[in-house]
Design a protein around this motif. Structure first.
Motif, PDB file in Angstrom:
ATOM      1  N   GLU A  95      -8.290   0.517  -0.140  1.00 32.45           N
ATOM      2  CA  GLU A  95      -9.479  -0.308  -0.378  1.00 32.45           C
ATOM      3  C   GLU A  95     -10.613   0.367  -1.155  1.00 32.45           C
ATOM      4  OE1 GLU A  95      -9.907  -3.041   3.446  1.00 32.45           O
ATOM      5  OE2 GLU A  95      -9.097  -1.075   3.960  1.00 32.45           O
TER       6      GLU A  95
ATOM      7  N   HIS B 209     -14.333   3.675   3.830  1.00 33.67           N
ATOM      8  CA  HIS B 209     -13.029   3.999   4.403  1.00 33.67           C
ATOM      9  C   HIS B 209     -12.703   5.491   4.263  1.00 33.67           C
ATOM     10  CE1 HIS B 209     -12.946  -0.335   3.473  1.00 33.67           C
ATOM     11  NE2 HIS B 209     -12.325  -0.406   4.629  1.00 33.67           N
TER      12      HIS B 209
ATOM     13  N   GLN C 179      -2.463   2.393  -6.112  1.00 31.24           N
ATOM     14  CA  GLN C 179      -3.549   1.891  -5.281  1.00 31.24           C
ATOM     15  C   GLN C 179      -4.887   1.910  -6.020  1.00 31.24           C
ATOM     16  OE1 GLN C 179      -3.176   0.400  -2.126  1.00 31.24           O
ATOM     17  NE2 GLN C 179      -1.136   0.503  -3.022  1.00 31.24           N
TER      18      GLN C 179
ATOM     19  N   SER D  86      -7.725   0.656   5.679  1.00 24.64           N
ATOM     20  CA  SER D  86      -7.281   1.895   5.023  1.00 24.64           C
ATOM     21  C   SER D  86      -7.207   3.051   6.014  1.00 24.64           C
ATOM     22  CB  SER D  86      -8.229   2.258   3.864  1.00 24.64           C
ATOM     23  OG  SER D  86      -8.183   1.279   2.863  1.00 24.64           O
TER      24      SER D  86
ATOM     25  N   GLY E  87      -8.457   7.102   3.487  1.00 23.06           N
ATOM     26  CA  GLY E  87      -8.042   5.782   3.025  1.00 23.06           C
ATOM     27  C   GLY E  87      -7.977   5.671   1.514  1.00 23.06           C
TER      28      GLY E  87
ATOM     29  N   GLN F  98       0.823  -1.207   0.000  1.00 29.09           N
ATOM     30  CA  GLN F  98       0.000   0.000   0.000  1.00 29.09           C
ATOM     31  C   GLN F  98       0.857   1.257   0.000  1.00 29.09           C
ATOM     32  OE1 GLN F  98       1.066  -1.470   2.592  1.00 29.09           O
ATOM     33  NE2 GLN F  98       0.400  -0.655   4.535  1.00 29.09           N
TER      34      GLN F  98
END
Length: 721
Positions: A678, A579, A619, A116, A675, A75
């Motif tokens: 995700e 998130h 991401q 996240s 976040g 991440q």
């Protein structure tokens, strides 16, 4: 102030051998994003380095050592965390060295990777750590020059006194600065003055990854350690008898031990253990529910109709809304169990001794690993150390510590250091999957096509709450009922990337398209209409999501994708909040030689300030690819308590040639970072499914798409990336 600890020094030496040396300097692909680093010996970097706080140390050489506490599983946290510290410190990024911190609950809060939440939680803490060190460095320089600190400025690791023309490097005042008292409050930079945050920075471990340096748990080796592999019982069964004679006769096997409901073969390397494990003759007997996928459809059907549900949210009068409806829309959506399938299977090293335990390996929750070891051994947690390696993926699977406990069990029984390794088959059959879920949606419409009522009932297998009752469209519908039914399955489940929302978003967004169609409205216009209602007069009180931010990504996605403007492009829309982040996606399908072909996915993300555009883009694209792959191909079925798919020959993952073009955009909403690991996965399945419907009038209500007749009849093509 203390110098670097012995453990930190050892970790640094392992990493600095690649980052501080000259091996890669001549390669453009290693130096294109930042200036070449000055070549310094390890001893020069570390000599008398001063530790200013839990996050950073500064050496007299001017090199800055930044500690990244949270586990790195792809991440990019090991790069973005140091960027935040270095920004407030005004450090020279080319002189920054990054070290993975070990578990230390005294110095760090929330030292885990999941949900996240790492950057939102640590954003201000990281900034204060850098700003505090800079304050002390400036104060030390001011004292040295006998001037006011207000007269000094900093840039790239240098302190300047404009009036006299003096300048001095951080390293030259580090020792003096470390003796000063840190202030309780410091002034943070104005975001408009950021020089590192918001710029593209490559992963700090790229060099080591590209050249195969030992970073991951599977790479770990210690002279004299034993290896272990484990045979686990099927779900709902227990061991009845074991015949291990043939396994013990394999050269390289030291012992076969049994603990709890598992059998471990232990030896000198993994290869003989893989052979020996296949020679184990283990007989099992039922110990509860032994489930097969053939039973699950009937279970879902019964619980949706008759299950005792927990009401998660109820607004208005749903019965009245449906009784007076001009039209009612009903649909059911279902998803299967899924494996996490990280590239690196589960593994961990454990050395249990009389009064302490040493743990080394890939974990998303190092504190859970320590607790697991304490439970197995009875040794106090403060006597258990956890060294975190880089993780070869996790997606929630490494939130559990079952594989850590296994390593500890075997080490304790063998009275020796042991490295446990799972095979790919172990990884697919070892449990902790994404739960299977089925949803039933109902919507009521009045004569003008307005949605007057909304009902959702979710049934999940070990899913806990399979709904997100406060997410959109909650707050936008006058009459709303959301219920949850949980089925206790013998099949173990776990958080899977973007828990629950990874499928719920697809189901909700596909259903909202069905409602928009019934209402005779454009799908995006229909959603915006609901959002404006939530903004003007939210039902049920305060909203848990920011309507303006959701409207922002929705309108931007429509603009960037040229929504509805090209008759030759059939589009599908999806928007979701999870998130703390807002993501809208549009999937484009075009007909090529009579075949609907997925050409592109447009992604608009509002994650607040983007710390590292390079990492953010990875991401976003990774989330889209993961969401697409599992919506279209992933499926895990069971027979007699065991998965039918035991390796990648049967468990289908997306292939590189199947990935369409992905265009990414970011909304600068002015908020602090939220976040990003995700939130871009959940909307993807809905965008693709809605685009398929737009192109073919075939509605996909179950995953994986590839196994649905509505999909296979289409001969859907995929554009090569």
């Amino acid at each position: 102030m203390a110098t670097l600890t012995k453990a930190s020094r050892r970790d640094f030496l392992k990493i600095a051998g690649t980052t501080a040396g000259g091996l890669f300097i001549g390669f453009n692909w290693m130096s294109c994003d930042s200036p070449k680093m000055e070549v310094l010996s390890n001893e020069e970097v570390l000599a008398n380095a001063q530790k200013f706080n839990a996050y950073l140390s500064i050496a007299p050489s001017g090199d800055v050592v930044i500690y990244s506490p949270n586990p790195e599983l792809g991440q990019n946290i090991k790069t973005s965390f140091p960027m935040v510290v270095a920004e407030e410190l005004d450090a020279d990024w080319s002189r920054v060295r990054v070290i993975q911190a070990n578990l230390d609950t005294d110095q760090y809060e929330r030292q885990l990777t999941g949900g996240s939440g790492a950057m939102p939680h640590s954003w201000e803490r990281l900034r204060k750590a850098g700003a505090t060190a800079k304050y002390l460095l400036v104060a030390a320089a001011a004292k040295k020059w006998e001037v006011s600190a207000d007269e000094l400025s900093t840039s790239e690791g240098i302190i300047y006194h404009k009036a006299s023309g003096k300048k001095i490097g951080y390293g030259e005042v580090a020792n003096d600065a470390a003796l000063l008292t840190a202030p309780e409050e410091v002034t943070l930079k104005d975001k408009k003055d950021f020089k590192i945050i918001g710029t593209p920075v490559k992963n700090v471990e790229n060099a080591a990854i590209f050249t195969g340096e030992p970073l991951f748990g599977l790479d770990f080796y210690r002279e004299g350690m034993l290896h272990a592999m484990i045979q686990r019982a099927p779900f709902g069964m227990k061991i009845k008898s074991i015949d291990d004679a043939a396994a013990r006769n394999v050269a390289g096997v030291k012992d076969v031990v049994t603990f709890e409901n598992s059998v471990a073969v232990v030896g000198t390397s993994t290869w003989p253990l893989m052979k020996a494990k296949k020679l184990l003759k283990v007989e099992y007997e039922a110990d509860g529910k032994v489930e097969s996928s053939a039973d699950h459809d009937e279970i879902f059907k019964d619980l949706l109709a008759n299950g005792k549900a927990e009401v998660k949210r109820e607004d208005g009068n749903v019965n009245s809304a449906f009784k007076n409806a001009a039209q009612v829309v009903t649909a059911e959506y279902q998803c299967p169990f899924l494996s996490h399938s990280p590239m690196e299977p589960m593994n961990f090293f454990a050395h249990v001794q009389a009064d302490k335990v040493e743990l080394i390996g890939p974990t998303q929750t190092p504190e859970s690993a320590r607790r697991a070891a304490a439970e197995v051994t009875g040794i106090a947690p403060e006597n258990i150390s956890v060294e975190i390696t880089r993780l070869g993926g996790g997606f929630g699977r490494r939130l559990r510590a079952d594989y850590v406990a296994e390593a500890v069990h075997v080490s304790k029984m063998m009275n020796a250091p042991v490295k446990l390794t799972w095979s790919r088959e172990d990884d697919l059959t070892g449990g902790a999957y994404r739960p299977a879920v089925r949803y039933r949606f109902d919507a009521s419409l009045d004569a003008d096509g307005n949605m007057t009522g909304y009902k959702l009932r979710g049934v999940g297998m070990n899913a806990g709450n399979s709904t997100r009752e406060h997410n959109f469209p909650s707050g936008a519908v006058e009459n709303l009922l959301i219920e949850n039914v949980n089925y206790n399955s013998s099949i173990t489940t776990n958080a899977w990337r973007a828990p629950i929302t990874n499928f719920l978003a697809y189901a909700e967004q596909s259903f909202l398209d069905e409602v928009a169609l019934a209402a005779g409205k454009d799908p995006i216009a229909f959603r915006l209409e609901l959002m404006e209602k939530a903004k003007a007069n939210p039902v049920g009180g305060e909203l848990r999501y920011d309507v303006d931010r959701m409207i922002g990504v929705t309108k931007t996605a429509a603009e960037k994708s040229n929504w509805g403007k090209n008759p030759n492009v059939k589009q599908g829309f999806s928007v979701y909040f999870s998130h703390r982040t807002y993501v809208a996606q549009v999937a484009d399908i075009e007909m090529e030689n009579g075949t609907p072909t997925l050409k592109k996915i447009h992604v608009v993300t509002d994650c607040g300030m983007v710390v590292n555009p390079t990492g953010a883009d990875h991401q976003v694209r990774g989330g889209v690819v993961d969401g697409m792959g599992h919506a279209m191909y992933g499926n895990l079925t069971f027979e007699g308590g065991l998965p039918t798919q035991t390796n990648f020959d049967k468990y289908r993952l997306i292939r590189m040639k199947e990935v369409p073009a992905v265009d990414t955009y970011y909304v600068d909403s002015g908020f602090d970072p939220t976040g990003l690991g995700e939130p871009c996965l959940p909307p993807t399945g809905g965008a693709i499914a809605n685009a398929i419907f737009s192109a073919t009038q075939r509605r996909l209500r179950s995953q994986p798409f590839i196994e649905q007749k509505e999909f296979t009849d289409l001969n859907l093509g995929i554009k090569r990336a």
